[in-house]
Design a protein around this motif. Sequence first.
Motif, mmCIF file in Angstrom:
data_model
loop_
_atom_site.group_PDB
_atom_site.id
_atom_site.type_symbol
_atom_site.label_atom_id
_atom_site.label_comp_id
_atom_site.label_asym_id
_atom_site.label_seq_id
_atom_site.Cartn_x
_atom_site.Cartn_y
_atom_site.Cartn_z
ATOM 1 N N GLN A 1 0.920 -1.107 -0.038
ATOM 2 C CA GLN A 1 -0.062 0.045 -0.035
ATOM 3 C C GLN A 1 0.892 1.532 -0.126
ATOM 4 O O GLN A 1 1.882 1.222 0.719
ATOM 5 C CB GLN A 1 -0.947 0.219 1.258
ATOM 6 C CG GLN A 1 -1.827 -1.349 1.458
ATOM 7 C CD GLN A 1 -3.006 -1.107 0.073
ATOM 8 O OE1 GLN A 1 -3.213 -0.338 -0.274
ATOM 9 N NE2 GLN A 1 -3.200 -2.497 -0.132
ATOM 10 N N SER A 2 0.541 2.243 -0.485
ATOM 11 C CA SER A 2 1.179 3.453 -0.719
ATOM 12 C C SER A 2 0.946 4.381 0.322
ATOM 13 O O SER A 2 -0.513 4.328 0.811
ATOM 14 C CB SER A 2 1.317 4.128 -2.116
ATOM 15 O OG SER A 2 -0.026 4.544 -2.520
ATOM 16 N N VAL A 3 1.492 5.453 0.755
ATOM 17 C CA VAL A 3 1.168 6.357 1.654
ATOM 18 C C VAL A 3 -0.063 6.951 1.372
ATOM 19 O O VAL A 3 -0.385 7.386 0.147
ATOM 20 C CB VAL A 3 2.300 7.468 1.778
ATOM 21 C CG1 VAL A 3 1.745 8.733 2.507
ATOM 22 C CG2 VAL A 3 3.439 6.990 2.507
ATOM 23 N N ASN B 1 5.110 -4.710 8.993
ATOM 24 C CA ASN B 1 5.309 -3.557 7.800
ATOM 25 C C ASN B 1 5.559 -2.265 8.215
ATOM 26 O O ASN B 1 5.472 -1.397 7.409
ATOM 27 C CB ASN B 1 4.233 -3.757 6.960
ATOM 28 C CG ASN B 1 4.394 -5.072 5.966
ATOM 29 O OD1 ASN B 1 4.973 -5.279 5.198
ATOM 30 N ND2 ASN B 1 3.564 -6.087 6.332
ATOM 31 N N ALA B 2 5.841 -2.164 9.684
ATOM 32 C CA ALA B 2 6.030 -0.837 10.242
ATOM 33 C C ALA B 2 4.993 0.413 10.099
ATOM 34 O O ALA B 2 5.408 1.558 9.819
ATOM 35 C CB ALA B 2 7.235 -0.321 9.694
ATOM 36 N N TRP B 3 3.520 -0.084 9.854
ATOM 37 C CA TRP B 3 2.474 0.964 9.683
ATOM 38 C C TRP B 3 2.227 1.703 11.021
ATOM 39 O O TRP B 3 2.794 1.093 12.041
ATOM 40 C CB TRP B 3 1.221 0.250 9.536
ATOM 41 C CG TRP B 3 1.048 -0.432 8.192
ATOM 42 C CD1 TRP B 3 1.730 -1.084 7.298
ATOM 43 C CD2 TRP B 3 -0.236 -0.043 7.257
ATOM 44 N NE1 TRP B 3 1.322 -1.365 6.092
ATOM 45 C CE2 TRP B 3 0.102 -0.741 5.950
ATOM 46 C CE3 TRP B 3 -1.308 0.835 7.397
ATOM 47 C CZ2 TRP B 3 -0.982 -0.784 5.187
ATOM 48 C CZ3 TRP B 3 -2.127 0.813 6.291
ATOM 49 C CH2 TRP B 3 -1.993 0.138 5.302
ATOM 50 N N ASP C 1 13.195 1.949 12.523
ATOM 51 C CA ASP C 1 13.224 0.784 11.830
ATOM 52 C C ASP C 1 12.115 0.826 11.009
ATOM 53 O O ASP C 1 11.046 0.395 11.071
ATOM 54 C CB ASP C 1 13.024 -0.319 13.007
ATOM 55 C CG ASP C 1 12.990 -1.726 12.411
ATOM 56 O OD1 ASP C 1 13.442 -1.837 11.215
ATOM 57 O OD2 ASP C 1 12.447 -2.428 13.035
ATOM 58 N N VAL C 2 12.371 1.395 9.597
ATOM 59 C CA VAL C 2 11.183 1.592 8.688
ATOM 60 C C VAL C 2 11.504 1.129 7.420
ATOM 61 O O VAL C 2 12.845 0.429 7.227
ATOM 62 C CB VAL C 2 11.057 3.134 8.577
ATOM 63 C CG1 VAL C 2 10.405 3.764 9.853
ATOM 64 C CG2 VAL C 2 12.315 3.741 8.051
ATOM 65 N N ARG C 3 10.615 1.033 6.548
ATOM 66 C CA ARG C 3 10.843 0.343 5.142
ATOM 67 C C ARG C 3 11.572 1.068 4.394
ATOM 68 O O ARG C 3 12.543 0.851 3.588
ATOM 69 C CB ARG C 3 9.487 0.014 4.583
ATOM 70 C CG ARG C 3 8.594 -0.956 5.514
ATOM 71 C CD ARG C 3 7.235 -1.238 4.915
ATOM 72 N NE ARG C 3 7.560 -2.043 3.571
ATOM 73 C CZ ARG C 3 6.435 -2.180 2.696
ATOM 74 N NH1 ARG C 3 5.239 -1.654 2.962
ATOM 75 N NH2 ARG C 3 6.646 -2.711 1.784
ATOM 76 N N VAL D 1 3.501 2.604 2.626
ATOM 77 C CA VAL D 1 3.271 2.763 3.848
ATOM 78 C C VAL D 1 4.124 2.086 4.882
ATOM 79 O O VAL D 1 4.577 0.820 4.416
ATOM 80 C CB VAL D 1 1.637 2.190 4.239
ATOM 81 C CG1 VAL D 1 1.487 2.142 5.781
ATOM 82 C CG2 VAL D 1 0.499 2.856 3.597
ATOM 83 N N GLY D 2 4.489 2.682 5.946
ATOM 84 C CA GLY D 2 5.467 1.969 6.840
ATOM 85 C C GLY D 2 6.771 2.797 6.479
ATOM 86 O O GLY D 2 7.972 2.318 7.237
ATOM 87 N N GLU E 1 4.730 9.897 11.088
ATOM 88 C CA GLU E 1 5.693 9.272 10.414
ATOM 89 C C GLU E 1 6.809 10.291 9.867
ATOM 90 O O GLU E 1 7.406 9.775 8.813
ATOM 91 C CB GLU E 1 5.013 8.980 8.917
ATOM 92 C CG GLU E 1 3.974 7.646 9.461
ATOM 93 C CD GLU E 1 2.849 7.484 8.453
ATOM 94 O OE1 GLU E 1 2.540 6.298 8.236
ATOM 95 O OE2 GLU E 1 2.363 8.360 7.534
#
Lengths: 315, 174
Positions: free
Chosen positions: A185-187, A210-212, B23-25, B78-79, B107
Amino acid sequence: MMSSMIEVEVTKVKQLTDVIREFTLSPMEGALPGFSSGSHIQLHLPTSHRVLKKAYSLLSDPADTSSYRIAVRLQEHSKGGSRFMHEGLSEGDHLHITPPSNLFAPNSSARHHLLIAGGIGITPFLSYLAEFQRQSKSYELHYAYRGGVTDAYVTDLRQAFSAKLHTYDSNLQQRLDLDQLLSNQSVGTHVYVCGPERLRHSVQEAATKNAWSPSRIHWEAFSGAEPGQAFQVELARLNKTLEVSADESLLEALEASGVEIPNLCRGGVCGQCATTYLEGDVDHRDAFLSQADQSQQLMPCVSRGMCGSRIVLDL
Amino acid sequence: METECQNRLPSQPIYAQSIPQLDVRVLISIIQDADHPKAIELVSMVNALPSSRVFTNVKWEAGVIDPSLKDALQKTPVGSHLVLCGDERFIWSCWSVANQAGWLNDEMTLLKTEHVRNLYCVHCGQIQPITTQAEVICQACQVKLFVRDHFSQRLGAYMGVCLDANQPYGGDVK
């Protein structure tokens, strides 16, 4: 202050699957109050031994206030609510409901809405879809169910929204790969979950992996209070002691003794009923209070005293 | 995360005192001036990360950012995390673009380099750059303004209100 109640008539009952029934509730006169996508109402159900209050999502189009529609799944371990809805309610009956309130509205700044429904958890999303179509919002719906049992609305959805609909029938071993879905999914995407606890946990697990950001994840607990063990509660200011039985919630016990506590969701998420307690061993089951708050407050709609214990409320 | 000031208004922006370990994508850094010491430190840190993109010496005007950057901000998964490094005018100009692309406050890390910020005159709507001063004369309506700590994310500006109620109009400032 408690919201004023509205009297409605059950004008249509439709059996959608063996365990899911849809009810159309119409006003005694005029129109019903308007509502936004994701809203719910509380129904007051006059069962044989007490009035049960149950919250149900509105599934009808928010543009239509001539009636409300809700759908109820018969729960195997029903405390009486879903059983009453399935066996004790017929067309022509009258009920009292609260005006709609919304704890599960779509995020207004999202650029894409990712909806994940499990079984009867489809209901709030049905009210989303009508609004999304009207406003040309970007969305996709992932609907997991057991074919022939909890697949209410799948035929209607296939007809109206086939391009945006992804279905997963557990009878056919079709699995929703949440990790893959959330990694792509994109931002600008927000995810919404409604369904069994394990579905919500799986979505949260995949989102964390996935760091959401938690601010992108929205969920609705549509299950009410789980039963527990009996315990005793003392109301310090009212100088009253109540026994809470295993199959009723603390909120229900308070209401039965004439103590009205403001409440909306009756499922541990809205925070309306948070009550200060002075002592006792509390089994906190809400998803609203922080750990720090839980040392002073509890949510009587879901939380309980530990088995056989006594808690003292500041009431 | 450390903050600059503990007794702040809820609307007052929080700027990072140091670059957080993330720690992110994907980590995207948008830098106003690559030669600033904070930018140099940021670049040396993020260059060691596997999925890092750095945009330096970005061309910008109020609310208008390089279109290729805008595109990159929209297509990020996302992430991811975004670091905005520059003076307050630059940071909030980029923030506005990121916000429209769907980025959320948690974010983003805001790394302030210089004390250049925008002030919004509540009397005429003028937005003008200022530094650390607490009193300013509005460029457009000439009213003498008190610079409040109250901040609008949407405008990317602090609030300027008439300093002296006995002198509510501009032009007669002594």
